[in-house]
Design an enzyme around this catalytic site. Structure first.
Site, PDB file in Angstrom:
ATOM      1  N   PHE A  65       0.942  -1.554  -0.007  1.00  0.00           N
ATOM      2  CA  PHE A  65      -0.185  -0.184  -0.184  1.00  0.00           C
ATOM      3  C   PHE A  65       1.133   1.485  -0.218  1.00  0.00           C
ATOM      4  O   PHE A  65       0.123   2.183   0.199  1.00  0.00           O
ATOM      5  CB  PHE A  65      -0.678  -0.003   1.313  1.00  0.00           C
ATOM      6  CG  PHE A  65       0.084   0.731   2.713  1.00  0.00           C
ATOM      7  CD1 PHE A  65      -0.303   1.994   3.297  1.00  0.00           C
ATOM      8  CD2 PHE A  65       0.096  -0.373   3.532  1.00  0.00           C
ATOM      9  CE1 PHE A  65       0.291   2.197   4.211  1.00  0.00           C
ATOM     10  CE2 PHE A  65       1.330  -0.021   4.771  1.00  0.00           C
ATOM     11  CZ  PHE A  65       0.707   0.986   5.050  1.00  0.00           C
ATOM     12  N   LYS A  66       2.291   0.998   0.464  1.00  0.00           N
ATOM     13  CA  LYS A  66       2.794   2.159   0.212  1.00  0.00           C
ATOM     14  C   LYS A  66       2.953   3.144  -1.116  1.00  0.00           C
ATOM     15  O   LYS A  66       3.186   3.992  -0.517  1.00  0.00           O
ATOM     16  CB  LYS A  66       4.553   1.736   1.389  1.00  0.00           C
ATOM     17  CG  LYS A  66       4.845   1.268   2.010  1.00  0.00           C
ATOM     18  CD  LYS A  66       3.553   2.154   3.560  1.00  0.00           C
ATOM     19  CE  LYS A  66       3.867   1.179   4.881  1.00  0.00           C
ATOM     20  NZ  LYS A  66       5.017   0.676   5.293  1.00  0.00           N
ATOM     21  N   ASP A  67       3.072   2.149  -2.128  1.00  0.00           N
ATOM     22  CA  ASP A  67       2.642   2.490  -3.418  1.00  0.00           C
ATOM     23  C   ASP A  67       2.337   3.687  -3.393  1.00  0.00           C
ATOM     24  O   ASP A  67       2.793   5.029  -4.364  1.00  0.00           O
ATOM     25  CB  ASP A  67       3.061   1.175  -4.566  1.00  0.00           C
ATOM     26  CG  ASP A  67       4.018   0.225  -4.512  1.00  0.00           C
ATOM     27  OD1 ASP A  67       5.249   1.008  -3.784  1.00  0.00           O
ATOM     28  OD2 ASP A  67       3.833  -1.016  -4.688  1.00  0.00           O
ATOM     29  N   THR A  70       7.819   0.317   3.220  1.00  0.00           N
ATOM     30  CA  THR A  70       7.945   1.251   2.786  1.00  0.00           C
ATOM     31  C   THR A  70       9.761   1.653   2.650  1.00  0.00           C
ATOM     32  O   THR A  70       9.590   2.785   0.860  1.00  0.00           O
ATOM     33  CB  THR A  70       8.778   2.835   4.354  1.00  0.00           C
ATOM     34  OG1 THR A  70       6.981   2.423   4.729  1.00  0.00           O
ATOM     35  CG2 THR A  70       9.072   4.197   3.707  1.00  0.00           C
TER      36      THR A  70
END
Length: 463
Positions: free
Chosen positions: A111-113, A144
């Site tokens: 999800f960090k993308d 991250t």
């Protein structure tokens, strides 16, 4: 738009300066002075927008004219065109009114993308405009780092240094970072845990003398406001795809540092009908203990099968506390000094306010693996361990079965082979663009858990 520090004594800044500042000069975190608020009618009008166009609607007010609209939209289009699914954040259904929001379709499968692929472009735009060169130092518990490196590796204005705890991230997570061989990328395996890395990162921001005043130090961790800003979007997107805003939603969020779930809190404040936010965490359960027992107390770090949540101190919780304490920076500064050194209970009426929206649940490794196995048997859908914790928490804490429950799917299961195999299942193949990951050359430095060693290494690379 103006931004203020949670601790009240740093100067107000505009978006560009907040983007580049990371931590405020008084040790606090930047938040918008005021939030935009949208009517149900306006939110309803966004239902047919593709992801990047919806992102523009949400993000543009926060940028406040620092980037012209055409350039901002182009950045967003380019960012999300690089994701592996045309929907960008598709929903998978597990049961009646139970969904997983797949936030792992980006280039590094986490999800960090959503934030970091955009952050790299925002930084490059602003640094080019200012003709400046910056140093990024980041700390990662797993995901991250690779997302930040992917977002910044092509920048001519950034040297990026990412610390990860040596031998305490998964093999896929490590290789996604250490096989990026660009000259401006350095990976540092620190002989300590994530909180040690995060502590050194904060110390670097507190005293930047090692950069001799010649380079700007920029944060990519979730203390950087731009990361929170970008994560607000997918709460709106999920809701709009399930009948929102005409029906309320509930979200279960696997979280260690509180940034991802704080974005959901902001979405609600901006007008999105959200009935419940569930803090889903592993054995490192400081957030669960606060939510359930009103006790903020640091415990020793446990190493788990969900390493991205192996965090003792949840930095972004400060942003929520700022609101809970009526945005009184002086009061919060005093509270934060106590949180770092002693066991603290929040005032009862403040805690009651938090519990109006938030619930929490902590899940150990055995239950995590059992959940992975159960959901696979029920549906054929394979969860990563972090998402499994979210699904278990959702099922334990759900307030209203009539309201759609959406668990944020924070990572692809291929990144966590140990958990999948301990659940009695086979690890899936790597996606096409990572098929040769285990054959790629690695480059990283093993470093002692010492601030001076880190700062000397950075200085040797940039001067």
């Amino acid at each position: 738009m103006k931004y203020i520090s949670t601790r009240g004594s740093a100067p107000e800044l505009e978006f560009e300066d907040v983007l580049l500042a990371g931590l405020a000069s008084d040790g606090g975190l930047y938040v918008p002075k005021e939030l935009p608020h949208y009517s149900l009618e306006e939110i309803r009008s966004w239902r047919e927008l593709p992801y990047s166009s919806l992102a523009f609607k949400i993000i543009q007010p926060f940028v406040g004219g620092a980037i012209d609209d055409e350039t901002l939209q182009a950045m967003l289009d380019e960012t999300y065109a690089g994701f592996g699914h045309k929907a960008v954040a598709p929903l998978a259904q597990l049961d009646h009114n139970e969904y997983v929001l797949e936030l792992f379709q980006g280039p590094t499968l986490a999800f960090k993308d959503f934030a970091l692929q955009l952050l790299g472009r925002l930084l490059d735009h602003v640094l080019t405009k200012r003709n400046e060169r910056a140093v990024i130092i980041g700390a990662t518990s797993g995901d991250t780092g690779s997302a930040a490196i992917e977002g910044c590796k092509h920048s001519k204005h950034i040297d990026i240094f990412i610390m990860h705890p040596h031998n305490r991230v998964s093999e896929v997570q490590r290789k996604q970072m250490t096989t990026i061989l660009e000259d401006n990328v350095s990976n540092l395996a620190v002989e300590g845990n994530f909180d040690d890395c995060q502590g050194m990162l904060k110390a670097c921001f507190a005293n930047q003398d090692f950069l001799r005043g010649e380079r700007r130090l920029v944060a990519v961790n979730s203390i950087n406001w731009a990361r929170i800003m970008a994560q607000i979007v997918y709460y709106f997107y999920a809701s709009l795809n399930l009948g929102g805003p005409d029906r309320s939603m509930a979200f279960s969020v696997p979280t260690g540092n509180f940034g991802d779930i704080f974005a959901g809190y902001l979405a609600k404040k901006m007008g999105l009908p959200i009935n419940q936010l569930i803090v889903a965490t592993n054995q490192n359960d400081i957030l669960h203990r606060v939510m359930s027992q009103n006790k903020y107390e640091k415990h020793p770090l446990a190493h788990t099968l969900s390493p991205s949540m192996d965090i003792v101190v949840s930095s972004n919780f400060e942003r929520l506390l700022f609101d809970v304490y009526d945005r009184n920076g002086a009061t919060l500064a005093d509270l934060m000094s106590k949180l770092n050194s002693e066991t603290v209970e929040l005032e009862a009426e403040r805690m009651a306010k938090v519990r109006e929206l938030f619930d929490s649940h902590a899940v150990n490794d055995d239950v995590t693996c059992a959940t992975i196995a159960d959901v696979y048997q029920e549906t054929g859908y394979l969860l990563d361990p972090h998402t499994a914790i979210g699904v278990k928490a959702a099922r334990e804490c759900r307030r209203d079965s009539m309201i759609p429950m959406i668990t944020l799917g924070t990572a692809h299961p291929v990144k966590f082979a140990d958990a999948v195999e301990k659940a009695g299942l086979s690890t899936p193949e790597l996606p096409h663009h990572l098929q040769d990951l285990f054959e790629r050359e690695e480059r990283y430095e093993v470093m002692p858990n010492e601030l001076k060693a880190l700062q000397d290494f950075v200085a040797s690379k940039v001067f």
